[in-house]
Design a protein around this motif. Structure first.
Motif, PDB file in Angstrom:
ATOM      1  N   SER A  11       0.831  -1.203   0.000  1.00 33.57           N
ATOM      2  CA  SER A  11       0.000   0.000   0.000  1.00 33.57           C
ATOM      3  C   SER A  11       0.868   1.255   0.000  1.00 33.57           C
ATOM      4  O   SER A  11       1.999   1.243   0.494  1.00 33.57           O
ATOM      5  CB  SER A  11      -0.916   0.013   1.235  1.00 33.57           C
ATOM      6  OG  SER A  11      -1.662   1.214   1.295  1.00 33.57           O
ATOM      7  N   GLY A  15      -2.043   0.456   4.757  1.00 32.39           N
ATOM      8  CA  GLY A  15      -2.381  -0.871   4.236  1.00 32.39           C
ATOM      9  C   GLY A  15      -3.433  -1.589   5.049  1.00 32.39           C
ATOM     10  O   GLY A  15      -3.642  -2.798   4.893  1.00 32.39           O
ATOM     11  N   HIS A  38       3.684  -7.222   5.171  1.00 29.88           N
ATOM     12  CA  HIS A  38       3.282  -5.870   4.779  1.00 29.88           C
ATOM     13  C   HIS A  38       4.424  -5.058   4.162  1.00 29.88           C
ATOM     14  O   HIS A  38       5.554  -5.091   4.654  1.00 29.88           O
ATOM     15  CB  HIS A  38       2.724  -5.109   5.983  1.00 29.88           C
ATOM     16  CG  HIS A  38       1.491  -5.730   6.561  1.00 29.88           C
ATOM     17  ND1 HIS A  38       1.554  -6.780   7.450  1.00 29.88           N
ATOM     18  CD2 HIS A  38       0.170  -5.464   6.375  1.00 29.88           C
ATOM     19  CE1 HIS A  38       0.318  -7.125   7.797  1.00 29.88           C
ATOM     20  NE2 HIS A  38      -0.529  -6.346   7.158  1.00 29.88           N
ATOM     21  N   SER A  40       4.271  -1.190   3.596  1.00 29.29           N
ATOM     22  CA  SER A  40       3.469   0.029   3.741  1.00 29.29           C
ATOM     23  C   SER A  40       4.236   1.244   3.233  1.00 29.29           C
ATOM     24  O   SER A  40       5.465   1.234   3.128  1.00 29.29           O
ATOM     25  CB  SER A  40       3.082   0.235   5.213  1.00 29.29           C
ATOM     26  OG  SER A  40       2.340  -0.855   5.706  1.00 29.29           O
TER      27      SER A  40
END
Length: 272
Positions: A11, A15, A38, A40
């Motif tokens: 993201s 996220g 993740h 981010s």
């Protein structure tokens, strides 16, 4: 036992949205062990290349929420080149919105978090208004963005709640001749304070209706015109001592009074 698979949540913001969606989908595959990792605040092509490298090495799926068109296109291109499954969780719905509403999205990352922050600020302001309503805990006056003073039934409480919904921390103090106002009222910057006044006749009518709603039909000093004149005179003297602006709310709705207060506040960043 099934092999543990990895999904990379990517993201250009925190996220959270992608993370929740991946977890929701994962829950539909009972018995499949999925490790969610993740990436981010992805903001450039090098960040995308890092994601592609680790995803290719681990044969992982990428699930992403990237609103910046150039980054989205670059990720799609690199994923296709490397044979990686990359799922766009946001743009199909954004495209549907664009088609339906006939407007373009602003393509700014982190908008959801900004909405959340606004929500929590509003809740905090409302809790503050409740805690410091009607002169409770004078220490709250120094913490308030706006302090409202006035006699009973000048709409201090509903006005405080209305302003709280606009994320202002508001405290209000009732002015009663027999009870000295808290000393904090004279030490806070006058730019934070505003006084409410009302015509005696209007206040008399409001108080009579209030007594009637409480089932009190016998004459009461609370609604007598002489008492009201005494209260208004005492209140104006206190407001002048504070040096705060004074608003006549006799014929104003809550929203109108709030607009006047906010206009004062925004004029120079203060009430002064």
């Amino acid at each position: 036992m099934s092999k543990k698979e990895t999904v990379y949540v990517v993201s250009d913001s925190v996220g959270e949205t992608a993370d929740m969606m991946v977890k929701a989908v994962t829950s539909q595959f009972l018995g499949q062990d999925v490790d969610i990792k993740h990436f981010s605040y992805v903001e450039n092509q090098q960040d995308i290349n890092n994601v592609i490298t680790v995803s290719k090495y681990t044969h992982s799926i990428i699930a992403y929420t990237i609103v910046l068109p150039t980054l989205k296109q670059y990720l799609d291109q690199r994923a296709e080149e490397e044979g990686i499954i990359a799922v766009d969780l946001m743009h199909p719905l954004m495209d549907a919105f664009t088609q339906k509403f006939n407007i373009e999205p602003n393509h700014q990352p982190g908008q959801m978090r900004k909405l959340d922050e606004n929500y929590f600020k509003r809740v905090e302001a409302i809790e503050f208004a409740v805690k410091y309503d009607d002169g409770q805990e004078a220490r709250g006056l120094k913490q308030a963005d706006i302090v409202i003073v006035g006699v009973s039934r000048t709409s201090k409480t509903p006005l405080s709640m209305y302003l709280a919904n606009k994320k202002f921390k508001v405290a209000n103090v009732p002015l009663i001749p027999e009870i000295p106002p808290p000393q904090e009222l004279f030490t806070i910057p006058r730019k934070k304070c505003v006084g409410l006044i009302i015509t005696p006749e209007k206040l008399n009518s409001i108080r009579k209706e209030r007594l009637k709603s409480l089932g009190l039909t016998t004459p009461a000093n609370y609604a007598s015109l002489n008492r009201i004149l005494e209260e208004l005179d005492s209140a104006e003297q206190i407001m002048k001592k504070i040096g705060c602006p004074i608003i006549d709310v006799s014929n104003k709705a809550i929203e109108e009074t709030a607009d006047v207060i906010l206009a004062m506040f925004n004029k120079r960043g203060s009430f002064a």
